[in-house]
Write an enzyme that holds these catalytic residues in place. Structure first.
Site, PDB file in Angstrom:
ATOM      1  N   LYS A 242      37.937 -65.971  63.129  1.00 34.23           N
ATOM      2  CA  LYS A 242      38.034 -67.425  63.242  1.00 34.23           C
ATOM      3  C   LYS A 242      39.460 -67.893  63.476  1.00 34.23           C
ATOM      4  O   LYS A 242      39.691 -68.923  64.104  1.00 34.23           O
ATOM      5  CB  LYS A 242      37.456 -68.086  61.995  1.00 34.23           C
ATOM      6  CG  LYS A 242      35.940 -67.958  61.880  1.00 34.23           C
ATOM      7  CD  LYS A 242      35.408 -68.688  60.661  1.00 34.23           C
ATOM      8  CE  LYS A 242      33.891 -68.567  60.583  1.00 34.23           C
ATOM      9  NZ  LYS A 242      33.342 -69.253  59.387  1.00 34.23           N
ATOM     10  N   ARG A 243      40.427 -67.131  62.976  1.00 39.30           N
ATOM     11  CA  ARG A 243      41.821 -67.576  63.145  1.00 39.30           C
ATOM     12  C   ARG A 243      42.284 -67.496  64.596  1.00 39.30           C
ATOM     13  O   ARG A 243      43.312 -68.071  64.955  1.00 39.30           O
ATOM     14  CB  ARG A 243      42.753 -66.754  62.259  1.00 39.30           C
ATOM     15  CG  ARG A 243      42.885 -65.301  62.648  1.00 39.30           C
ATOM     16  CD  ARG A 243      43.746 -64.540  61.641  1.00 39.30           C
ATOM     17  NE  ARG A 243      43.794 -63.127  61.937  1.00 39.30           N
ATOM     18  CZ  ARG A 243      44.654 -62.563  62.777  1.00 39.30           C
ATOM     19  NH1 ARG A 243      45.527 -63.329  63.431  1.00 39.30           N
ATOM     20  NH2 ARG A 243      44.664 -61.273  62.981  1.00 39.30           N
TER      21      ARG A 243
END
Length: 476
Positions: A242-243
């Site tokens: 997700k980062r």
């Protein structure tokens, strides 16, 4: 010649992530290239985590990507009776057995295996044990009786030949204690029953394949052809998370990417055809083969994605862009465009789309055309709207009132005549005029803006800007 049948089999536990979308694309392309069928199976045996919303999200994402599947989507959960039937067959032939090991015993086995440095986590204690030893009131799991000697080899179309010693493979669970099938069983049975000839999936499933082929052979079925695709990594080389940015297909849609962009980008993310970067769908179908898939992980690069999307935005028709921009403009403006504003957008798009890389950017760049009243200038535009600029705009307003034909050529001629009469450079009036009309220091060509806005709206905005900085026009 056997018909090629591929499948995409996502678990409906969330959105369709970008890696899953690429897997679907490769399966779809290979089927279409081969004149075969592309099937969709929803692997929803995990009833706790599977949701109807997730199923809908998968359908919507595939439809948006224009990856059409053949026939109806198959629910794996609905086939539980068939899975149990196969297990009974395996039990009868001696290829499966009931295991009564407790959770505590299994945990102890895993610890001991790790201490020994072995990958076989189950010690086979119920493999040949007399059923009369079974503890009372304990529901067993059903395990596959995997071979203990020799090796298992897969000829993978991407990874090459992969071999593992059989003493490293566990006796996998086929049915849980509650009678529900495991992934390992259900995949094998469903692929066989659906006639799948080619299993194209992420390489995280390579270890599963080594276990599944022994089950396939115990059932006397033909192995499919395997192609295990490397993962997608972030720009930093780490496993995609997700980062690294948006992961769901729906998020890319909301970020303003076109489906053809994502198809082209995902195709090149792990597959190649010489130095070709821009590959439309028809060409992709004609060219796609499993030999073009690389062995190394690919890196997600938003700069490349943006540039590719800019190409497809420029290629898109004005009529299509008007439709695609509607939801983005609704979010920006809080309302839908009127028919007149939609016509204004269509008139503006040939110029606007040359500069934008996403639909979001295109919507933002066009939003000044639809202000409710004069546009509010941003900080850079405010610096252009000085008192002297207000006086110039007031005088320009008077000149523009006399323009008979509202076209780029006539408007440019008037502005040049005005600049010459005022003994100023064209830019000294064009820049504050741009700020007055758009509220920005940067915009499409000022003559294009005037033409698209039309006579009444242009004169109104000039008058409003001039009045704000100079009272002369306001008193008329």
């Amino acid at each position: 010649m056997t018909e090629v049948v591929t499948r995409f089999a996502p678990s409906p536990t969330g959105y369709l992530h970008i890696g899953g979308a690429r897997t679907a694309l490769f399966n779809w392309l290979f089927a279409r290239h081969s004149g075969g069928r592309f099937l969709l199976r929803i692997e929803d045996t995990d009833r706790v985590r599977s949701t109807d919303d997730a199923v809908s999200a998968i359908f919507d994402s595939l439809k948006w990507l224009e990856l059409d599947w053949d026939g109806d989507a198959v629910s794996q959960f609905s086939r539980a009776a068939r899975h149990a039937e196969i297990v009974e067959e395996l039990l009868e032939k001696g290829h499966a057995y009931r295991c009564y090991a407790s959770p505590e015993e299994l945990a102890e086995m895993r610890e001991q295996a790790r201490a020994r440095g072995t990958t076989r986590l189950y010690d086979g204690r119920w493999r040949d044990r007399d059923p009369s030893d079974a503890p009372v009131g304990i529901a067993p799991v059903i395990r596959f009786r995997a071979p203990l000697t020799g090796v298992t080899t897969i000829e993978d179309n991407v990874q090459g030949q992969v071999t593992v010693k059989n003493d490293a493979l566990d006796d996998i669970v086929l049915l849980r204690a509650d009678g529900s099938p495991t992934y390992m069983l259900a995949v094998v049975v469903d692929d066989h029953d659906m006639g799948v000839t080619h299993v194209i999936r992420g390489d995280e499933h390579l270890n599963n394949a080594l276990r599944q082929v022994n089950l396939i052979e115990a059932l006397g079925w033909q192995r499919p052809t395997y192609a295990h695709i490397p993962l997608i990594h972030g720009a930093d080389g780490a496993k995609l998370s997700k980062r690294h940015g948006a992961l769901g297909v729906e998020a890319y849609r909301e970020m303003g990417y076109l489906p053809e962009t994502l198809r082209n980008y995902l195709l090149r993310l792990g597959w190649g055809h010489g130095d070709d970067e821009i590959i439309d769908t028809a060409q992709a179908i004609a060219w796609f083969d499993l030999g073009g898939i690389g062995k190394s992980p690919s890196r997600l690069d938003f700069a490349k994605l943006d540039n590719l999307n800019g190409h497809y935005v420029r290629e898109a028709s004005v009529e299509r862009l008007v439709v695609l921009l509607a939801p983005h403009l609704l979010r920006l403006l809080g309302r839908v465009l009127s028919p007149e504003e939609a016509q204004r957008l269509a008139a503006a798009l040939p110029d606007l789309k040359e500069r934008a890389k996403t639909l979001v950017e295109l919507a933002e760049n066009s939003s000044f055309y639809f202000c409710d009243g004069p546009p509010s200038p941003d900080e850079k535009a405010k610096k252009l709207l000085t008192a002297d600029a207000g006086l110039l705009l007031a005088r320009l307003h008077q000149h523009l009132l006399e323009v008979a034909t509202w076209s780029n050529a006539s408007l440019e001629a008037v502005l040049r005549e005005f600049a010459a009469a005022e003994q100023i450079k064209l830019g000294q009036i064009a820049q504050p005029l741009r700020a007055a009309l758009t509220g920005r220091a940067v915009s499409p060509g000022v003559f294009d803006v005037m033409r698209v806005l039309g006579r009444e709206e242009t004169l109104g905005r000039i008058k409003a800007a001039a009045t704000t900085n100079n009272p002369v026009l306001g008193s008329q």
